[in-house]
Enzyme design. Structure first.
Site, PDB file in Angstrom:
ATOM      1  N   THR A 189      27.414  26.557  62.844  1.00 13.65           N
ATOM      2  CA  THR A 189      28.516  25.732  62.363  1.00 13.65           C
ATOM      3  C   THR A 189      28.977  26.280  61.022  1.00 13.65           C
ATOM      4  O   THR A 189      28.185  26.869  60.284  1.00 13.65           O
ATOM      5  CB  THR A 189      28.086  24.258  62.263  1.00 13.65           C
ATOM      6  OG1 THR A 189      29.206  23.484  61.856  1.00 13.65           O
ATOM      7  CG2 THR A 189      26.932  24.044  61.295  1.00 13.65           C
ATOM      8  N   GLU A 193      26.090  19.378  64.638  1.00 13.23           N
ATOM      9  CA  GLU A 193      24.739  18.916  64.279  1.00 13.23           C
ATOM     10  C   GLU A 193      24.310  17.721  65.130  1.00 13.23           C
ATOM     11  O   GLU A 193      23.185  17.251  65.013  1.00 13.23           O
ATOM     12  CB  GLU A 193      24.707  18.503  62.798  1.00 13.23           C
ATOM     13  CG  GLU A 193      24.822  19.659  61.806  1.00 13.23           C
ATOM     14  CD  GLU A 193      26.257  19.992  61.435  1.00 13.23           C
ATOM     15  OE1 GLU A 193      27.166  19.662  62.231  1.00 13.23           O
ATOM     16  OE2 GLU A 193      26.482  20.585  60.370  1.00 13.23           O
ATOM     17  N   LYS A 207      40.555  22.172  59.646  1.00 17.46           N
ATOM     18  CA  LYS A 207      40.281  22.289  61.083  1.00 17.46           C
ATOM     19  C   LYS A 207      41.592  22.519  61.829  1.00 17.46           C
ATOM     20  O   LYS A 207      42.404  21.619  61.954  1.00 17.46           O
ATOM     21  CB  LYS A 207      39.559  21.059  61.613  1.00 17.46           C
ATOM     22  CG  LYS A 207      38.806  21.397  62.890  1.00 17.46           C
ATOM     23  CD  LYS A 207      37.776  20.368  63.251  1.00 17.46           C
ATOM     24  CE  LYS A 207      36.755  20.949  64.213  1.00 17.46           C
ATOM     25  NZ  LYS A 207      35.882  19.937  64.768  1.00 17.46           N
ATOM     26  N   TRP A 255      37.245  25.779  62.649  1.00 21.17           N
ATOM     27  CA  TRP A 255      37.150  25.622  61.198  1.00 21.17           C
ATOM     28  C   TRP A 255      37.646  26.841  60.427  1.00 21.17           C
ATOM     29  O   TRP A 255      37.408  27.979  60.818  1.00 21.17           O
ATOM     30  CB  TRP A 255      35.695  25.405  60.775  1.00 21.17           C
ATOM     31  CG  TRP A 255      35.110  24.101  61.176  1.00 21.17           C
ATOM     32  CD1 TRP A 255      34.099  23.915  62.064  1.00 21.17           C
ATOM     33  CD2 TRP A 255      35.466  22.797  60.699  1.00 21.17           C
ATOM     34  NE1 TRP A 255      33.809  22.572  62.168  1.00 21.17           N
ATOM     35  CE2 TRP A 255      34.634  21.868  61.354  1.00 21.17           C
ATOM     36  CE3 TRP A 255      36.415  22.322  59.788  1.00 21.17           C
ATOM     37  CZ2 TRP A 255      34.711  20.496  61.116  1.00 21.17           C
ATOM     38  CZ3 TRP A 255      36.498  20.959  59.558  1.00 21.17           C
ATOM     39  CH2 TRP A 255      35.654  20.057  60.216  1.00 21.17           C
TER      40      TRP A 255
HETATM   41  P1  AMP Z   1      32.193  20.478  64.686  1.00 17.76           P
HETATM   42  O1  AMP Z   1      30.868  20.567  64.073  1.00 17.76           O
HETATM   43  O2  AMP Z   1      32.955  21.766  64.669  1.00 17.76           O
HETATM   44  O3  AMP Z   1      32.143  19.838  66.026  1.00 17.76           O
HETATM   45  O4  AMP Z   1      33.060  19.523  63.765  1.00 17.76           O
HETATM   46  C1  AMP Z   1      32.668  18.216  63.457  1.00 17.76           C
HETATM   47  C2  AMP Z   1      33.688  17.582  62.574  1.00 17.76           C
HETATM   48  O5  AMP Z   1      34.952  17.530  63.229  1.00 17.76           O
HETATM   49  C3  AMP Z   1      33.394  16.152  62.192  1.00 17.76           C
HETATM   50  O6  AMP Z   1      32.480  16.054  61.128  1.00 17.76           O
HETATM   51  C4  AMP Z   1      34.781  15.658  61.816  1.00 17.76           C
HETATM   52  O7  AMP Z   1      35.140  16.073  60.521  1.00 17.76           O
HETATM   53  C5  AMP Z   1      35.655  16.383  62.828  1.00 17.76           C
HETATM   54  N1  AMP Z   1      35.886  15.524  63.999  1.00 17.76           N
HETATM   55  C6  AMP Z   1      35.230  15.552  65.179  1.00 17.76           C
HETATM   56  N2  AMP Z   1      35.723  14.621  66.012  1.00 17.76           N
HETATM   57  C7  AMP Z   1      36.707  13.975  65.355  1.00 17.76           C
HETATM   58  C8  AMP Z   1      37.584  12.894  65.666  1.00 17.76           C
HETATM   59  N3  AMP Z   1      37.588  12.300  66.855  1.00 17.76           N
HETATM   60  N4  AMP Z   1      38.436  12.488  64.710  1.00 17.76           N
HETATM   61  C9  AMP Z   1      38.475  13.092  63.498  1.00 17.76           C
HETATM   62  N5  AMP Z   1      37.685  14.115  63.154  1.00 17.76           N
HETATM   63  C10 AMP Z   1      36.808  14.557  64.062  1.00 17.76           C
END
Ligand code: AMP
Length: 539
Positions: free
Chosen positions: A181, A328, A437, A442
């Site tokens: 990540t 995570e 994002k 990211w």
């Molecule tokens: P990742 O580890 O790449 O899956 O990213 C996780 C992060 O994506 C979370 O901590 C949020 O900041 C963002 N995220 C995931 N799902 C959502 C959602 N439904 N609405 C807003 N942000 C989200």
């Protein structure tokens, strides 16, 4: 006194056994790069996975070894998903959208012993191999031509005898898979999933108050297999006996709509960018696609716009489920199912609720912390969301549990700023993570800032996330030049292009007199975000 139940380990092989015994005739359909469809059964995919395990073992891959994949979403990747953890090795999915420098770092950090790579991604792998050695390269190709670069997957499988597969006695806490990540500062970090976490997470996706997957579902994961195990869907589907429709590299709206309609898909999942494009395609072509079989479309990874949820539902009869999660967290944390109390509410109220991130799925616990401790669940007070549960990381790979993301009492700090309502429904208001994002991927603000500040004329640079109608967010750079110095936006972008993937480059680089600061002298990014909030409104 101990309970007297069997000590039955929760492992990936247990899920595979269930698929093999109960669902051998269920289908796995893959959309090939040439747009034809590959159709096969679970029985065939599992037989091939067993051959893969034998072939890897013959190459010297043993328990605990990391086996990487650089691959789109198709049956061969699924075979690796089933084979690698079942032989006690660790499936390490690589994000093919990363810059070769990041991929090399990640492969080195994980110590990958072997890699399975799509033929079409060999040019990317060759850039990576200039920087890191990977002992075994296996090329996933349907034709010939792989030999000069590595071993041919199909040749390996035909030579392997599935009867030589051995049952490895696995502990449910053994590592089964890993993903990296983006770190907000520094390099990407490894998250290591145990068999137990994957199994319990798979089970949770079947609950009605989460995603409600079951054996009658035909599932199309648009979220790629290199994003947190396609949100766990390949394992859940095998466990529950859902048909899997795997989209390969074609993720444009027309291809997605055709697959949804053509395969009578009942359940699909992806990031908002994909569904915004689908909505446009459906709006532009009323009646072209019959999506009547689709019972749920899951959106997550970024906030789902209310207008999108409403548009899909009201104009096209598609039920949208908004979910939130993280790498995570394996990744599913919360899902927004409408509670009984709101079933007869006015449409505005129902959609407003469903645009929130939802309530935690069973076994995930949540709390939010503000400046003065834990905040009340009043739907108003903001705090950083903290979580715990059996599929939440307790440490990063290489023992980085001392990382500031882990609380002293073991909870994990998500970096998401939320309000929690009395019913436990989470609403994301902001992010404390210094990241952008874009289309579900990211971009590190800090890495871009550091590179910009490496330019001789730049005094200060701050990169912020600005809302964007297609990509959800795009980076914008605010730059302060040193007195008397000159630089153009194009020149700065060219500098960044030397180090970062093209999609990382800020669409807008604006020159400002000063960057607002906090009393502690840090960049006050909220002020910049307020100032440039509308910069990308027109797309
Ligand atoms: P990742 O580890 O790449 O899956 O990213 C996780 C992060 O994506 C979370 O901590 C949020 O900041 C963002 N995220 C995931 N799902 C959502 C959602 N439904 N609405 C807003 N942000 C989200």
């Amino acid at each position: 006194m101990h309970g007297l139940m069997m000590d039955f380990p929760l492992t990936v092989p247990a899920m595979v056994r269930r698929a093999a015994t109960l669902f051998p005739e269920r289908r796995v359909v893959s959309h090939r790069p040439d747009r034809t469809l590959d159709r096969r059964t679970y029985a065939d995919v599992i037989d091939r996975a067993q051959r893969l395990a034998v072939a890897l073992r013959d190459l010297g891959v043993t328990r605990g070894d990391r086996v990487a994949t650089l691959s789109w979403t198709h049956h061969r990747h699924l075979e690796a998903y089933l084979a690698v953890p079942s032989m006690g090795a660790v499936l390490h999915t690589l994000n093919l959208r990363l810059h070769p420098d990041d991929l090399s770092y990640i492969i080195k950090d994980a110590g990958d012993r072997a890699i399975l790579v799509d033929e079409s991604l060999l040019p990317l792998l060759n850039q990576v191999r200039a920087q890191v050695e990977i002992p075994h390269v296996i090329v996933l190709a349907s034709g010939s031509g792989a030999a000069s670069t590595g071993m041919d997957y199909e040749t390996l499988l035909s030579a392997a005898n599935p009867d030589r597969a051995i049952d490895v006695a696995l502990d449910e806490n053994d590592a089964a898979a890993m993903c990296y990540t983006s770190g907000t500062t520094g390099r990407p970090k490894g998250v290591v999933y145990s068999h137990r976490a994957l199994t319990l997470h798979s089970l949770a996706l079947g609950m009605r108050d989460s995603l409600g997957l079951g054996r009658d579902d035909i599932v199309l994961p648009i979220v790629p297999m290199f994003h947190v195990n396609a949100w766990g869907l390949p394992y859940s589907c095998a466990f529950f006996g859902c048909d899997q429709v795997l989209p390969g590299p074609h993720l444009d709206a027309t291809s997605v709509a055709e697959l949804l309609a053509g395969e009578r898909v009942t359940f699909t999942a992806g990031v908002p960018t994909v569904w915004l494009a689908l909505l446009q395609e459906l709006d532009a072509n009323p009646g072209r696609y019959d999506l009547s079989a689709l019972r749920a479309l899951v959106v997550g990874g970024s906030a789902a716009p209310l207008s999108m949820i409403r548009g899909l539902e009201e104009r096209h009869g598609i039920h949208v489920l908004h979910a939130w999660g993280m790498t995570e967290m394996t990744p599913v944390g919360t899902v927004c199912n409408l509670p009984r109390e709101l079933r007869d509410a006015a449409p505005e109220d129902r959609f407003r609720y469903r645009a929130k991130q939802g309530t935690p799925v069973p076994l995930v616990e949540i709390r939010a912390r503000g400046d003065r401790g834990l905040v009340p669940w009043d739907g108003e007070t903001l705090g950083e969301l903290e979580v715990r549960g059996p599929w939440v990381a307790r440490s990063y790979y290489h023992g980085e549990s001392a990382d500031s993301r882990f609380c002293e009492d073991g909870w994990f700090k998500t970096g998401d700023i939320v309000r929690i309502a009395a019913d436990g429904c989470v609403e994301l208001a902001d992010r404390s993570k210094d990241l952008v994002k874009s289309g579900g991927e990211w971009i590190s603000s800090v890495a871009l800032e550091n590179a910009l500040m490496g330019h001789a004329s730049v005094a200060e640079a701050a990169v912020i996330a600005v809302p964007h109608p297609k990509w959800d967010e795009r980076p914008l750079a605010a730059v302060v030049l040193k007195p008397g110095q000159q630089a153009t936006a194009d020149e700065l972008r060219a500098l960044l292009a030397q180090h970062f993937a093209k999609w990382w480059l800020p669409d807008s680089i604006v020159f400002v007199d000063a960057i607002p600061k906090t009393s502690a002298g840090k960049f006050l990014k909220s002020a910049l975000r307020d100032r440039f909030r509308s910069a990308y409104e027109e797309g």
